[in-house]
Design a protein around this motif. Structure first.
Motif, PDB file in Angstrom:
ATOM      1  N   LYS A   1       0.834  -1.199   0.000  1.00 36.38           N
ATOM      2  CA  LYS A   1       0.000   0.000   0.000  1.00 36.38           C
ATOM      3  C   LYS A   1       0.873   1.256   0.000  1.00 36.38           C
ATOM      4  N   ASN A   2       0.544   2.166  -0.899  1.00 32.55           N
ATOM      5  CA  ASN A   2       1.163   3.489  -1.011  1.00 32.55           C
ATOM      6  C   ASN A   2       2.553   3.495  -1.642  1.00 32.55           C
ATOM      7  N   TYR A   3       3.068   2.363  -2.081  1.00 32.34           N
ATOM      8  CA  TYR A   3       4.406   2.311  -2.674  1.00 32.34           C
ATOM      9  C   TYR A   3       4.331   1.939  -4.146  1.00 32.34           C
ATOM     10  N   ILE A   4       5.031   2.720  -4.975  1.00 34.43           N
ATOM     11  CA  ILE A   4       5.115   2.432  -6.410  1.00 34.43           C
ATOM     12  C   ILE A   4       6.546   2.631  -6.880  1.00 34.43           C
ATOM     13  N   PHE A   5       6.839   2.037  -8.022  1.00 36.64           N
ATOM     14  CA  PHE A   5       8.057   2.339  -8.766  1.00 36.64           C
ATOM     15  C   PHE A   5       7.641   3.055 -10.030  1.00 36.64           C
ATOM     16  N   VAL A   6       8.335   4.144 -10.335  1.00 36.28           N
ATOM     17  CA  VAL A   6       8.129   4.860 -11.589  1.00 36.28           C
ATOM     18  C   VAL A   6       9.282   4.464 -12.500  1.00 36.28           C
ATOM     19  N   THR A   7       8.955   3.984 -13.708  1.00 31.28           N
ATOM     20  CA  THR A   7      10.002   3.595 -14.652  1.00 31.28           C
ATOM     21  C   THR A   7      10.671   4.840 -15.226  1.00 31.28           C
ATOM     22  N   GLU A   8      11.804   4.633 -15.873  1.00 31.96           N
ATOM     23  CA  GLU A   8      12.612   5.754 -16.380  1.00 31.96           C
ATOM     24  C   GLU A   8      11.818   6.754 -17.213  1.00 31.96           C
ATOM     25  N   ASN A   9      10.935   6.267 -18.067  1.00 29.16           N
ATOM     26  CA  ASN A   9      10.153   7.178 -18.913  1.00 29.16           C
ATOM     27  C   ASN A   9       9.342   8.160 -18.093  1.00 29.16           C
ATOM     28  N   GLY A  10       8.962   7.779 -16.894  1.00 29.52           N
ATOM     29  CA  GLY A  10       8.112   8.618 -16.062  1.00 29.52           C
ATOM     30  C   GLY A  10       8.832   9.652 -15.219  1.00 29.52           C
ATOM     31  N   TRP A  11      10.180   9.628 -15.229  1.00 29.12           N
ATOM     32  CA  TRP A  11      10.875  10.614 -14.389  1.00 29.12           C
ATOM     33  C   TRP A  11      12.208  11.095 -14.940  1.00 29.12           C
ATOM     34  N   GLN A  12      12.444  10.902 -16.237  1.00 33.46           N
ATOM     35  CA  GLN A  12      13.690  11.387 -16.828  1.00 33.46           C
ATOM     36  C   GLN A  12      13.754  12.911 -16.858  1.00 33.46           C
ATOM     37  N   ARG A  13      12.633  13.535 -17.179  1.00 32.31           N
ATOM     38  CA  ARG A  13      12.619  15.003 -17.217  1.00 32.31           C
ATOM     39  C   ARG A  13      12.527  15.536 -15.795  1.00 32.31           C
ATOM     40  N   ASN A  14      13.192  16.647 -15.544  1.00 29.54           N
ATOM     41  CA  ASN A  14      13.202  17.220 -14.193  1.00 29.54           C
ATOM     42  C   ASN A  14      11.801  17.544 -13.695  1.00 29.54           C
ATOM     43  N   LYS A  15      10.934  18.051 -14.567  1.00 32.02           N
ATOM     44  CA  LYS A  15       9.584  18.405 -14.102  1.00 32.02           C
ATOM     45  C   LYS A  15       8.814  17.155 -13.688  1.00 32.02           C
ATOM     46  N   ASP A  16       9.055  16.024 -14.347  1.00 37.10           N
ATOM     47  CA  ASP A  16       8.399  14.777 -13.954  1.00 37.10           C
ATOM     48  C   ASP A  16       8.944  14.277 -12.619  1.00 37.10           C
ATOM     49  N   LEU A  17      10.258  14.335 -12.458  1.00 37.95           N
ATOM     50  CA  LEU A  17      10.864  13.940 -11.185  1.00 37.95           C
ATOM     51  C   LEU A  17      10.316  14.806 -10.063  1.00 37.95           C
ATOM     52  N   GLU A  18      10.248  16.100 -10.266  1.00 40.66           N
ATOM     53  CA  GLU A  18       9.731  17.009  -9.247  1.00 40.66           C
ATOM     54  C   GLU A  18       8.273  16.702  -8.903  1.00 40.66           C
ATOM     55  N   PHE A  19       7.478  16.342  -9.894  1.00 42.29           N
ATOM     56  CA  PHE A  19       6.081  15.971  -9.652  1.00 42.29           C
ATOM     57  C   PHE A  19       6.004  14.798  -8.676  1.00 42.29           C
ATOM     58  N   TRP A  20       6.740  13.727  -8.970  1.00 41.00           N
ATOM     59  CA  TRP A  20       6.688  12.532  -8.121  1.00 41.00           C
ATOM     60  C   TRP A  20       7.247  12.805  -6.734  1.00 41.00           C
ATOM     61  N   LEU A  21       8.358  13.516  -6.669  1.00 36.52           N
ATOM     62  CA  LEU A  21       8.954  13.778  -5.362  1.00 36.52           C
ATOM     63  C   LEU A  21       8.077  14.688  -4.510  1.00 36.52           C
ATOM     64  N   GLN A  22       7.369  15.611  -5.145  1.00 37.25           N
ATOM     65  CA  GLN A  22       6.455  16.464  -4.383  1.00 37.25           C
ATOM     66  C   GLN A  22       5.307  15.649  -3.812  1.00 37.25           C
ATOM     67  N   LEU A  23       4.796  14.674  -4.587  1.00 29.47           N
ATOM     68  CA  LEU A  23       3.765  13.774  -4.048  1.00 29.47           C
ATOM     69  C   LEU A  23       4.290  13.035  -2.816  1.00 29.47           C
ATOM     70  N   CYS A  24       5.543  12.605  -2.878  1.00 30.40           N
ATOM     71  CA  CYS A  24       6.152  11.904  -1.745  1.00 30.40           C
ATOM     72  C   CYS A  24       6.252  12.818  -0.525  1.00 30.40           C
ATOM     73  N   LEU A  25       6.713  14.042  -0.734  1.00 28.21           N
ATOM     74  CA  LEU A  25       6.838  14.988   0.382  1.00 28.21           C
ATOM     75  C   LEU A  25       5.472  15.362   0.952  1.00 28.21           C
ATOM     76  N   ASP A  26       4.471  15.484   0.093  1.00 29.63           N
ATOM     77  CA  ASP A  26       3.126  15.827   0.558  1.00 29.63           C
ATOM     78  C   ASP A  26       2.553  14.725   1.451  1.00 29.63           C
ATOM     79  N   PHE A  27       2.852  13.475   1.127  1.00 31.67           N
ATOM     80  CA  PHE A  27       2.327  12.355   1.900  1.00 31.67           C
ATOM     81  C   PHE A  27       3.130  12.111   3.180  1.00 31.67           C
TER      82      PHE A  27
END
Length: 119
Positions: A83-109
């Motif tokens: 529960k609450n854990y995922i892996f994002v594959t390379e395509n989903g976080w290669q760009r900085n804005k995508d990485l920032e999106f995912w990391l912000q979700l992590c910090l928010d939770f």
């Protein structure tokens, strides 16, 4: 421990920019970032494919949305999704804005996440 140092540095840079007090811990075959003594996010190389994966700990709503995406793999333990854990594959976080999106979700939770029991 298999992880890409460049990607680990990208995560460090974001967490430092956000002034998130964090420390690093080698686990799950990679590197995780602990915020407030709770696992927040991490990175590792997939043992079979060598692909860079981003480990994210996110809230229920974000998880439900994310799991529908092609670039998401649910994290599992003993054949059961965690529960609450995922892996994002390379395509989903290669760009900085995508990485920032995912990391912000992590910090928010993170403030809502439960800490592991101390041994």
């Amino acid at each position: 421990m298999a992880f890409d140092e460049d990607n680990a540095q990208r995560i460090r840079t974001f967490l430092q920019y956000k002034e998130a007090g964090f420390f690093e811990k080698k686990m799950f075959g990679g590197l995780v970032f602990m915020v407030d003594n709770k696992m927040c996010c991490g990175t590792q190389l997939d043992k079979q494919t060598g692909e860079n994966l981003l480990l994210c700990r996110i809230d229920d709503n974000a998880y439900a949305d994310a799991i529908e995406r092609d670039d998401i793999i649910p994290m599992s333990s003993s054949e059961r999704p965690m529960k609450n854990y995922i892996f994002v594959t390379e395509n989903g976080w290669q760009r900085n804005k995508d990485l920032e999106f995912w990391l912000q979700l992590c910090l928010d939770f993170n403030p809502l996440a439960k800490a592991s029991k101390k041994k």
